[in-house]
Write an enzyme that holds these catalytic residues in place. Structure first.
Site, PDB file in Angstrom:
ATOM      1  N   HIS B  74      31.493   5.848  34.465  1.00  0.00           N
ATOM      2  CA  HIS B  74      32.246   4.853  33.698  1.00  0.00           C
ATOM      3  C   HIS B  74      31.988   5.058  32.199  1.00  0.00           C
ATOM      4  O   HIS B  74      32.919   5.122  31.401  1.00  0.00           O
ATOM      5  CB  HIS B  74      31.856   3.440  34.124  1.00  0.00           C
ATOM      6  CG  HIS B  74      32.354   2.363  33.202  1.00  0.00           C
ATOM      7  ND1 HIS B  74      33.655   1.924  33.219  1.00  0.00           N
ATOM      8  CD2 HIS B  74      31.745   1.659  32.222  1.00  0.00           C
ATOM      9  CE1 HIS B  74      33.822   0.994  32.289  1.00  0.00           C
ATOM     10  NE2 HIS B  74      32.671   0.805  31.671  1.00  0.00           N
ATOM     11  N   ASP B 103      53.767  19.195  10.413  1.00  0.00           N
ATOM     12  CA  ASP B 103      53.024  19.246  11.685  1.00  0.00           C
ATOM     13  C   ASP B 103      51.549  19.368  11.350  1.00  0.00           C
ATOM     14  O   ASP B 103      51.164  19.248  10.196  1.00  0.00           O
ATOM     15  CB  ASP B 103      53.496  20.442  12.543  1.00  0.00           C
ATOM     16  CG  ASP B 103      53.251  20.189  14.037  1.00  0.00           C
ATOM     17  OD1 ASP B 103      52.101  19.861  14.399  1.00  0.00           O
ATOM     18  OD2 ASP B 103      54.209  20.300  14.823  1.00  0.00           O
ATOM     19  N   TRP B 139      24.960   7.424  31.026  1.00  0.00           N
ATOM     20  CA  TRP B 139      25.678   8.409  30.199  1.00  0.00           C
ATOM     21  C   TRP B 139      24.738   9.108  29.218  1.00  0.00           C
ATOM     22  O   TRP B 139      25.086  10.113  28.643  1.00  0.00           O
ATOM     23  CB  TRP B 139      26.844   7.751  29.452  1.00  0.00           C
ATOM     24  CG  TRP B 139      26.463   7.066  28.173  1.00  0.00           C
ATOM     25  CD1 TRP B 139      25.781   5.888  28.059  1.00  0.00           C
ATOM     26  CD2 TRP B 139      26.706   7.527  26.843  1.00  0.00           C
ATOM     27  NE1 TRP B 139      25.604   5.578  26.743  1.00  0.00           N
ATOM     28  CE2 TRP B 139      26.165   6.570  25.968  1.00  0.00           C
ATOM     29  CE3 TRP B 139      27.353   8.642  26.306  1.00  0.00           C
ATOM     30  CZ2 TRP B 139      26.226   6.696  24.581  1.00  0.00           C
ATOM     31  CZ3 TRP B 139      27.403   8.764  24.914  1.00  0.00           C
ATOM     32  CH2 TRP B 139      26.844   7.803  24.072  1.00  0.00           C
ATOM     33  N   SER B 166      36.679  20.800  22.439  1.00  0.00           N
ATOM     34  CA  SER B 166      37.966  20.163  22.168  1.00  0.00           C
ATOM     35  C   SER B 166      37.890  19.310  20.913  1.00  0.00           C
ATOM     36  O   SER B 166      38.751  19.391  20.032  1.00  0.00           O
ATOM     37  CB  SER B 166      38.375  19.313  23.378  1.00  0.00           C
ATOM     38  OG  SER B 166      39.385  18.429  23.020  1.00  0.00           O
ATOM     39  N   SER B 167      36.834  18.503  20.809  1.00  0.00           N
ATOM     40  CA  SER B 167      36.695  17.619  19.641  1.00  0.00           C
ATOM     41  C   SER B 167      36.539  18.412  18.360  1.00  0.00           C
ATOM     42  O   SER B 167      37.079  18.040  17.321  1.00  0.00           O
ATOM     43  CB  SER B 167      35.482  16.710  19.800  1.00  0.00           C
ATOM     44  OG  SER B 167      35.686  15.829  20.858  1.00  0.00           O
ATOM     45  N   HIS B 250      24.282   8.245  17.744  1.00  0.00           N
ATOM     46  CA  HIS B 250      24.617   7.170  16.829  1.00  0.00           C
ATOM     47  C   HIS B 250      25.846   7.468  15.985  1.00  0.00           C
ATOM     48  O   HIS B 250      26.758   6.646  15.927  1.00  0.00           O
ATOM     49  CB  HIS B 250      23.445   6.670  16.000  1.00  0.00           C
ATOM     50  CG  HIS B 250      23.771   5.299  15.502  1.00  0.00           C
ATOM     51  ND1 HIS B 250      23.753   4.199  16.319  1.00  0.00           N
ATOM     52  CD2 HIS B 250      24.286   4.872  14.330  1.00  0.00           C
ATOM     53  CE1 HIS B 250      24.216   3.158  15.666  1.00  0.00           C
ATOM     54  NE2 HIS B 250      24.551   3.525  14.459  1.00  0.00           N
ATOM     55  N   GLU B 252      28.153   9.175  16.962  1.00  0.00           N
ATOM     56  CA  GLU B 252      29.219   9.077  17.952  1.00  0.00           C
ATOM     57  C   GLU B 252      29.820   7.667  18.010  1.00  0.00           C
ATOM     58  O   GLU B 252      31.026   7.515  18.123  1.00  0.00           O
ATOM     59  CB  GLU B 252      28.687   9.487  19.337  1.00  0.00           C
ATOM     60  CG  GLU B 252      29.618   9.195  20.501  1.00  0.00           C
ATOM     61  CD  GLU B 252      30.892  10.044  20.536  1.00  0.00           C
ATOM     62  OE1 GLU B 252      30.926  11.085  19.855  1.00  0.00           O
ATOM     63  OE2 GLU B 252      31.835   9.652  21.234  1.00  0.00           O
ATOM     64  N   TYR B 254      30.144   5.650  15.636  1.00  0.00           N
ATOM     65  CA  TYR B 254      31.040   5.500  14.482  1.00  0.00           C
ATOM     66  C   TYR B 254      32.270   6.364  14.635  1.00  0.00           C
ATOM     67  O   TYR B 254      33.340   6.031  14.120  1.00  0.00           O
ATOM     68  CB  TYR B 254      30.282   5.765  13.183  1.00  0.00           C
ATOM     69  CG  TYR B 254      29.213   4.723  12.989  1.00  0.00           C
ATOM     70  CD1 TYR B 254      29.568   3.378  12.895  1.00  0.00           C
ATOM     71  CD2 TYR B 254      27.865   5.045  12.979  1.00  0.00           C
ATOM     72  CE1 TYR B 254      28.608   2.398  12.787  1.00  0.00           C
ATOM     73  CE2 TYR B 254      26.909   4.060  12.872  1.00  0.00           C
ATOM     74  CZ  TYR B 254      27.276   2.741  12.774  1.00  0.00           C
ATOM     75  OH  TYR B 254      26.332   1.769  12.677  1.00  0.00           O
ATOM     76  N   SER B 265      43.218  -1.492   9.460  1.00  0.00           N
ATOM     77  CA  SER B 265      43.505  -1.572   8.022  1.00  0.00           C
ATOM     78  C   SER B 265      44.959  -1.251   7.712  1.00  0.00           C
ATOM     79  O   SER B 265      45.439  -1.546   6.615  1.00  0.00           O
ATOM     80  CB  SER B 265      42.609  -0.596   7.252  1.00  0.00           C
ATOM     81  OG  SER B 265      41.258  -0.914   7.485  1.00  0.00           O
ATOM     82  N   HIS B 299      16.740   3.893  16.380  1.00  0.00           N
ATOM     83  CA  HIS B 299      16.772   2.469  16.750  1.00  0.00           C
ATOM     84  C   HIS B 299      17.217   2.301  18.204  1.00  0.00           C
ATOM     85  O   HIS B 299      17.139   1.207  18.742  1.00  0.00           O
ATOM     86  CB  HIS B 299      17.636   1.640  15.786  1.00  0.00           C
ATOM     87  CG  HIS B 299      19.099   1.936  15.827  1.00  0.00           C
ATOM     88  ND1 HIS B 299      19.885   1.974  14.718  1.00  0.00           N
ATOM     89  CD2 HIS B 299      19.931   2.218  16.848  1.00  0.00           C
ATOM     90  CE1 HIS B 299      21.133   2.253  15.059  1.00  0.00           C
ATOM     91  NE2 HIS B 299      21.181   2.409  16.339  1.00  0.00           N
ATOM     92  N   HIS B 300      17.691   3.383  18.811  1.00  0.00           N
ATOM     93  CA  HIS B 300      17.975   3.332  20.250  1.00  0.00           C
ATOM     94  C   HIS B 300      16.700   3.544  21.055  1.00  0.00           C
ATOM     95  O   HIS B 300      16.741   3.557  22.276  1.00  0.00           O
ATOM     96  CB  HIS B 300      18.989   4.416  20.632  1.00  0.00           C
ATOM     97  CG  HIS B 300      20.327   4.226  19.980  1.00  0.00           C
ATOM     98  ND1 HIS B 300      21.331   3.489  20.554  1.00  0.00           N
ATOM     99  CD2 HIS B 300      20.815   4.649  18.783  1.00  0.00           C
ATOM    100  CE1 HIS B 300      22.402   3.496  19.753  1.00  0.00           C
ATOM    101  NE2 HIS B 300      22.104   4.180  18.668  1.00  0.00           N
ATOM    102  N   THR B 325      29.469  -2.524   6.530  1.00  0.00           N
ATOM    103  CA  THR B 325      30.278  -3.084   7.611  1.00  0.00           C
ATOM    104  C   THR B 325      30.758  -4.476   7.228  1.00  0.00           C
ATOM    105  O   THR B 325      31.918  -4.826   7.447  1.00  0.00           O
ATOM    106  CB  THR B 325      29.455  -3.146   8.915  1.00  0.00           C
ATOM    107  OG1 THR B 325      28.815  -1.883   9.097  1.00  0.00           O
ATOM    108  CG2 THR B 325      30.349  -3.408  10.100  1.00  0.00           C
ATOM    109  N   LYS B 328      33.681  -4.381   4.869  1.00  0.00           N
ATOM    110  CA  LYS B 328      34.970  -4.157   5.531  1.00  0.00           C
ATOM    111  C   LYS B 328      35.534  -5.475   6.083  1.00  0.00           C
ATOM    112  O   LYS B 328      36.713  -5.774   5.884  1.00  0.00           O
ATOM    113  CB  LYS B 328      34.830  -3.130   6.659  1.00  0.00           C
ATOM    114  CG  LYS B 328      34.471  -1.743   6.142  1.00  0.00           C
ATOM    115  CD  LYS B 328      34.555  -0.692   7.217  1.00  0.00           C
ATOM    116  CE  LYS B 328      35.872   0.001   7.235  1.00  0.00           C
ATOM    117  NZ  LYS B 328      36.270   0.854   6.189  1.00  0.00           N
ATOM    118  N   ARG B 447      19.529  -3.639  32.400  1.00  0.00           N
ATOM    119  CA  ARG B 447      20.823  -3.006  32.667  1.00  0.00           C
ATOM    120  C   ARG B 447      20.641  -1.957  33.761  1.00  0.00           C
ATOM    121  O   ARG B 447      19.519  -1.636  34.147  1.00  0.00           O
ATOM    122  CB  ARG B 447      21.386  -2.370  31.392  1.00  0.00           C
ATOM    123  CG  ARG B 447      20.557  -1.227  30.864  1.00  0.00           C
ATOM    124  CD  ARG B 447      20.993  -0.781  29.485  1.00  0.00           C
ATOM    125  NE  ARG B 447      22.259  -0.053  29.538  1.00  0.00           N
ATOM    126  CZ  ARG B 447      22.642   0.845  28.608  1.00  0.00           C
ATOM    127  NH1 ARG B 447      21.844   1.117  27.583  1.00  0.00           N
ATOM    128  NH2 ARG B 447      23.804   1.455  28.700  1.00  0.00           N
TER     129      ARG B 447
END
Lengths: 373, 522
Positions: B74, B103, B139, B166-167, B250, B252, B254, B265, B299-300, B325, B328, B447
Site C-alpha cells: 500500500h 512539447d 515501505w 523513470s523519475s 525526507h 521524497e 517534499y 497556488s 528526525h525519522h 511552510t 506558504k 503502527r
C-alpha cells in the site's frame, strides 16, 4: 483515562466537525504518566498543542472570515493587492520566535532523557522474534518474557481477556522510585522497547547496545508493545513491567534465583519420554509454533513443516544442531543462547515424537550439552 | 491554432501504437494520469482490506504476515505508483502549455520514462503471488528484517531501481524543458508557480533517487552476494541503512508535496479573482523547504539512540521547516483575503488542502519535538500525521488539479454536482478515518500491527467506517472523469472566469500540437 480532555475535544469538533459519542470511553491523550520524563512529555505535548490551536484559530479564522465575507455571491469585489515585504517579514519572524520558545524546554528535556548515569538497577533487554529477554546483570537473574494470550482468543474462538495482547508469562519487575537503566540490543532484527506510561521508547538493534532509563514513581503493572516492525508477529510481543516496593522486589529476585538454581539441576538429569514430551510441548508452543504452527504443518513457501521433515525424521544430531544454531540467512534463529539444555532436549524430542512424527528416539540434556560448542 | 495542429499533416495517430510510440506530451501526460489512477485504486483496495482486518480486535480475514505485505505494498504503490506518476502527468500536460513550449525537451525519453513504469508495477504486483509473498517490511525496507524475505524482496529492489530511473529521466526532461523552452519574455520570475515547484522538485529527484538506488543495491548485495553493509556480525551497521534511506526519504516527502503546493497556488488565485499574494516569497519558500529537506533526515530516527547533540541538531533543523511552510499557508490565506471567492470543486479541494495540510503540519511540528517524538514514533499518531499531509495534502491537490484542468484537457465541463459530492464525502470521511488515529497513537497503539488490545477497539472501528466511505467516494471521481471525457457542456478556452496563464489561450481541448510558434509574454 486521559486528563485535560477538552483540548483534543476542541480540536476534534473544530477540525473534523465530528461529535464522538460517549466520550468517557475513549482515551484521547497519553496514558497517565508514571515517571518524571513521561509527565514532562505529557505537559510539553499539551502546551505545544495549545500553541497549534491558537495559530490555527488565528489563521483559519481569517480564512473562514474571507470565505464568509469575501464571496462573489455576496457581491464582494476583488482587490488586486499582491505583495507586501513588511507582512512577509512579520510572518517569517513571529513563527521563528514561537519555535525558539518551543525548542528551549525541549532541549532541556532531551538532555535529561539522555542522562543514563548513576542507575540503581541495570537490566539488559534483548529483543527476539517475538519475545523479550530480561537479564538483571547485578543479580544474575535472566528470563524470557512471552505473550501469554491464548491463541484461541486471537483466532476469535474464545472470549478476549481484559489484557488481550498486553499480557506475558513473566513480566519484567523493577523497584519503585529507583533509577532503572536499560541496555538494549536484539538478537535477529530491530525491535523497539516502549512503555507509554514511562515515556520511554528505544530501538533494540542487533550488534549494538543502546541505553535508556526510567524511574517509576508508583507501584503497579504497566503495559507496552514492541514499536518497530519486526516480522509477522510484531503485534504479538508485548512488554509488561511490574513496579514493586523495594521489599517485594527483593523477594521476587530471591524467588527467581531459587527457580534458576532448580533449573540448573535439570542439566544432568535423565528424563522419561512422558516428561520430555510434556515439557517439549510447552517449549514448542512458546518458541516454535508461531512460525511452524501448533500442528507442525508450517506455512508453505514461508516456514517449512516439521511434520515429516528431513531434519525432524533424520539423525538427531542434525536436529539438535538446527535447534541450537538455526539456519543463517533465514528467519530460523539459533535457540542455543535462549534455551537451556533440558528445554532443547525436550522440544527436539517433542518434534521427533509428536506433530505427526514418530522416530521413537529420546534426546536427553546430555546429548544437547555434547553438541554445544 | 487549428492550422498549426495539422501543419505536419498529422493529428493524433489511431489505435494502440499511438500510445506505445507516442512522443506527445499530452498523450504521455494522459497515460501517467491513468496509470496513477489505476495504481491509486489498486493500493486503495489494499487499504480497504487493512481497515477491514482492523475493524475488530482479533485476526479475522488474513494472516499477520499477509497484513504486513498489504501495508508495505500500500505504501510503496501509493508513493511511487500513484502520487508521483500523477504529479508527472500534470507536469507533462501542463508545463509545456504553461511556458508556451511545443512539447517536452526530450520527447522520446519522455515515452521511455513512462513505459518502464508498468514494468515496475508488474514486479511489485507479481511479488504478491510468488512463494513467500510480497515484501512485508513496511515501505521503509529496513534490514535486518529485509534479509529474511524470499524472491519477491529482490524483485522489489529491481522495481525501485526502475522507478528511480523513470523519475530521473522525467526530471531531466522537466528541468531542460523549463530552462530552455520558455516562450520569449517569460523570465524565471514570471513562470507560473506550478512550473517553479516542479523545477525544484525535479532537482530534488535527481539528487535523492540515486541515493535510494544505492541503498537498495546494498540490500541486494547483502542478500545475494555476501556483503555486510548492514549486518553487524560482518562489521556493518543496520542503522546505516536508515540514515541513507531517510536521506532519500525526507526529500521524497517534499517531492510529493511541492508540486501539490504548485497546483494549489494556481487554483486559489483563479477562484479568488486576485493575483497570488507574495509570488516571490512563495518561490523562495519552496526553494528553502527543498534545501532544508536535505538536513533533517534523522528526525525519522529519534528512537535509534542518537547522542543528545544529534537529537538536538535534527530537532532544531526540522522545526525550522515550519517557517517557510507557514509562509506558504499565510500567502494562500492572504490571496483569498478580500478576493471575490467562488467555490467550484477545484477551489473546494484547494481550500480543503490548505486547512487539512496545515493540521498535518501541526502534528509534524509536534513530531519534530524530539522528546515528544519518543512517545509518538512508530505509533498511529505518525500514521495520522503523514496521511494528513499525503492524502488531504498531495492527493487533494491532485484532485483539485484534475477538476481544474479536466475541462481544458477534454473540452467538456465535468458534472459540478457530482464533483462537489466527491469533495464533501472525501473531506468528511477522510477526517473520520484519520482524526481518531491521533488518539490511538497517543493511547499507545503501535503502527503496522494486525491486531490490537481492546482499549483501541472503538476508535479503530470509527476509523474503518471512515475508510470504507472514503474508498467508496473515490468511485464517484472515476464516474465524473469518464463522463467528462465522453461528453458534456462544451468548455471555453478560458474555462474559469478569471483564469490567467498561457494554457488558457489555447482552445479546449487543445490541438494535438500547441505553441509551434512561441507566444510572446509581456
Amino acid at each position: 483515562m486521559g486528563h485535560r480532555r477538552p483540548l483534543p475535544v476542541v480540536l476534534a469538533s473544530l477540525l473534523a466537525g465530528l461529535a464522538f459519542p460517549a466520550l468517557a470511553d475513549y482515551q484521547l491523550n497519553f496514558p497517565p504518566p508514571k515517571t518524571g520524563l513521561a509527565q514532562q512529555i505529557y505537559d510539553m505535548n499539551v502546551w505545544v498543542m495549545w500553541i497549534c490551536v491558537g495559530i490555527f484559530v488565528v489563521v483559519f479564522g481569517a480564512m473562514f472570515y474571507a470565505i464568509w465575507k469575501h464571496r462573489k455571491s455576496v457581491g464582494h469585489k476583488a482587490e488586486q493587492f499582491h505583495e507586501s515585504t513588511t507582512v512577509e517579514i512579520i510572518w517569517t519572524t513571529i513563527p521563528f520566535l514561537i519555535l525558539v520558545a518551543m525548542a528551549w524546554p525541549a532541549t532541556k528535556l532531551i538532555i535529561e532523557q539522555k542522562d543514563t548515569s548513576n542507575p540503581d538497577v541495570t537490566v539488559k533487554v534483548v529483543g527476539y522474534q517475538w519475545k523479550w529477554e530480561y537479564d538483571y546483570l547485578q543479580d544474575g537473574v535472566k528470563f524470557m518474557s512471552v505473550l501469554s494470550t491464548p491463541r484461541e482468543q486471537i483466532e476469535n474462538k474464545a472470549e478476549k481477556g481484559a489484557n488481550y495482547l498486553l499480557e506475558v508469562d513473566e513480566p519484567m519487575v523493577v523497584p519503585v522510585g529507583k533509577k532503572v537503566r536499560l541496555l538494549l540490543t536484539a538478537n535477529d532484527v530491530i525491535h523497539a522497547w516502549w512503555v507509554p506510561a514511562f515515556g520511554i521508547k528505544q530501538d533494540a538493534i542487533p550488534g549494538f547496545v543502546r541505553d535508556a532509563w526510567f524511574t517509576a514513581n508508583e507501584v503497579g503493572t504497566y503495559r507496552g508493545q514492541c514499536a518497530e516492525l519486526c516480522g509477522k508477529d510484531h503485534g504479538f510481543m508485548p512488554i509488561v513491567v511490574e513496579v514493586k516496593s523495594e521489599a517485594d522486589y527483593k523477594a521476587w529476585l530471591e524467588a527467581k534465583k531459587a527457580k534458576a538454581a532448580a533449573a540448573a539441576g535439570d542439566a544432568g538429569k535423565v528424563f522419561t519420554q512422558a516428561e520430555l514430551m510434556e515439557r517439549g510441548a510447552k517449549v514448542y508452543n512458546a518458541n516454535c509454533a508461531s512460525c511452524h504452527l501448533p500442528d507442525g504443518k508450517g506455512i508453505p513457501g514461508a516456514f517449512p513443516a516439521i511434520t515429516g521433515s528431513k531434519i525432524a525424521t533424520g539423525a538427531k544430531e542434525g536436529h539438535i544442531g538446527m535447534a541450537l544454531i538455526g539456519k543463517p540467512g533465514t528467519a530460523m534463529p539459533g535457540f542455543g543462547p535462549q534455551l537451556n539444555d533440558a528445554d532443547i532436549a525436550a522440544v527436539v524430542t517433542y518434534q521427533r515424537n509428536g506433530l505427526g512424527n514418530s522416530t521413537g528416539d529420546l534426546v536427553q540434556p546430555a546429548d544437547v550439552k555434547a553438541l554445544r560448542k | 491554432m487549428e492550422a498549426h495542429a495539422t501543419e505536419h499533416g498529422h493529428g493524433a495517430p489511431k489505435g494502440i501504437t499511438r500510445w506505445l510510440t507516442t512522443t506527445n506530451h499530452k498523450d504521455i501526460g494522459t497515460m501517467y494520469l491513468w496509470f496513477a489512477a489505476a495504481m491509486f485504486l489498486f493500493a486503495g483496495l489494499m487499504a480497504m482490506a487493512i481497515r477491514a482486518e482492523l475493524f475488530e480486535p482479533g485476526m479475522q480475514i488474513m494472516s499477520p504476515d499477509y497484513f504486513n505485505q498489504l501495508t508495505t505494498l500500500h505504501g510503496l504503490i501509493m508513493v511511487f505508483g500513484a502520487i508521483m506518476p500523477a504529479m508527472a502527468g500534470f507536469a507533462n500536460w501542463q508545463i509545456p502549455m504553461m511556458i508556451g513550449a511545443p512539447d517536452m525537451a526530450f520527447p522520446r525519453m519522455n515515452n521511455w520514462s513512462f513505459w518502464i513504469l508498468p514494468a515496475a508495477a508488474i514486479l511489485l504486483v507479481l511479488s504478491m503471488v510468488l512463494p513467500g509473498g510480497a515484501v512485508a517490511t513496511g515501505w521503509t525496507l529496513y534490514p535486518p528484517l529485509y534479509m529474511q524475505g524470499g524472491i519477491s524482496y529482490d524483485l522489489t529492489i529491481f522495481a525501485v531501481h526502475i522507478l528511480g530511473a523513470s523519475s530521473i529521466m522525467a526530471s531531466l526532461n522537466i528541468i531542460t524543458t523549463i530552462l530552455n523552452m520558455r516562450a520569449p519574455g517569460m523570465t524565471l520570475m514570471k513562470m507560473p508557480l506550478f512550473v517553479w515547484t516542479w523545477l525544484i522538485t525535479a532537482f530534488l529527484l535527481i539528487a535523492v533517487m540515486p541515493v535510494l538506488a544505492g541503498a537498495v543495491t546494498m540490500l541486494l548485495t547483502d542478500r545475494n552476494f555476501g556483503t555486510h553493509f548492514f549486518d553487524a556480525a560482518g562489521g556493518g551497521d543496520p542503522v546505516l541503512f536508515q540514515h541513507v534511506f531517510w536521506f532519500f526519504g525526507h526529500p521524497e516527502v517534499y517531492i510529493l508535496i511541492l508540486p501539490a503546493f504548485g497546483i494549489v497556488s494556481q487554483i486559489i488565485p483563479t477562484f479568488s479573482r486576485k493575483p497570488l499574494f507574495g509570488y516571490a516569497s512563495m518561490v523562495y519558500a519552496t526553494a528553502s523547504i527543498a534545501i532544508l529537506s536535505f538536513f533533517v533526515w534523522a528526525h525519522h530516527m529519534f528512537t535509534v539512540g542518537m547522542p543528545a547533540v544529534g537529537q538536538l541538531y535534527f530537532m532544531y533543523a526540522t522545526m525550522l521547516i515550519a517557517v517557510p511552510t507557514g509562509v506558504k499557508v499565510f500567502n494562500w490565506v492572504a490571496t483569498m483575503w478580500k478576493g471575490s471567492l467562488t467555490f467550484e470543486t477545484p477551489m473546494l479541494f484547494a481550500v480543503g488542502f490548505v486547512s487539512m495540510f496545515t493540521i498535518g503540519g501541526f502534528t509534524g511540528l509536534v513530531l519534530a519535538m524530539a522528546p515528544i517524538d519518543i512517545q509518538m514514533q512508530d505509533t498511529y499518531y505518525v500514521v495520522a500525521h503523514f496521511h494528513y499531509v499525503l492524502v488531504s495534502g498531495a492527493l487533494f491537490a491532485i484532485f483539485a488539479g484534475v477538476y481544474y484542468w479536466l475541462p481544458k484537457w477534454t473540452g467538456h465541463m465535468y458534472n459540478e454536482t457530482l464533483g462537489k459530492w466527491h469533495f464533501w464525502l472525501s473531506m468528511i470521511s477522510f477526517n473520520v478515518l484519520f482524526f481518531p488515529q491521533h488518539f490511538l497513537g497517543m493511547a499507545g497503539m503501535p503502527r503496522r500491527i494486525p491486531d490490537y488490545a481492546l482499549q483501541f477497539a472503538e476508535f479503530n472501528q470509527i476509523s474503518s467506517i471512515g475508510g470504507f466511505v472514503f474508498g467508496a467516494s473515490q468511485i464517484l471521481m472515476l464516474i465524473v472523469i469518464v463522463q467528462c471525457i465522453r461528453g458534456g457542456k462544451k468548455a471555453e478556452a478560458v474555462v474559469w472566469e478569471d483564469a490567467k496563464g498561457l494554457e488558457w489561450t489555447v482552445p479546449s481541448p487543445p490541438p494535438y500540437h500547441t505553441f509551434e510558434t512561441a507566444p510572446e509574454v509581456k
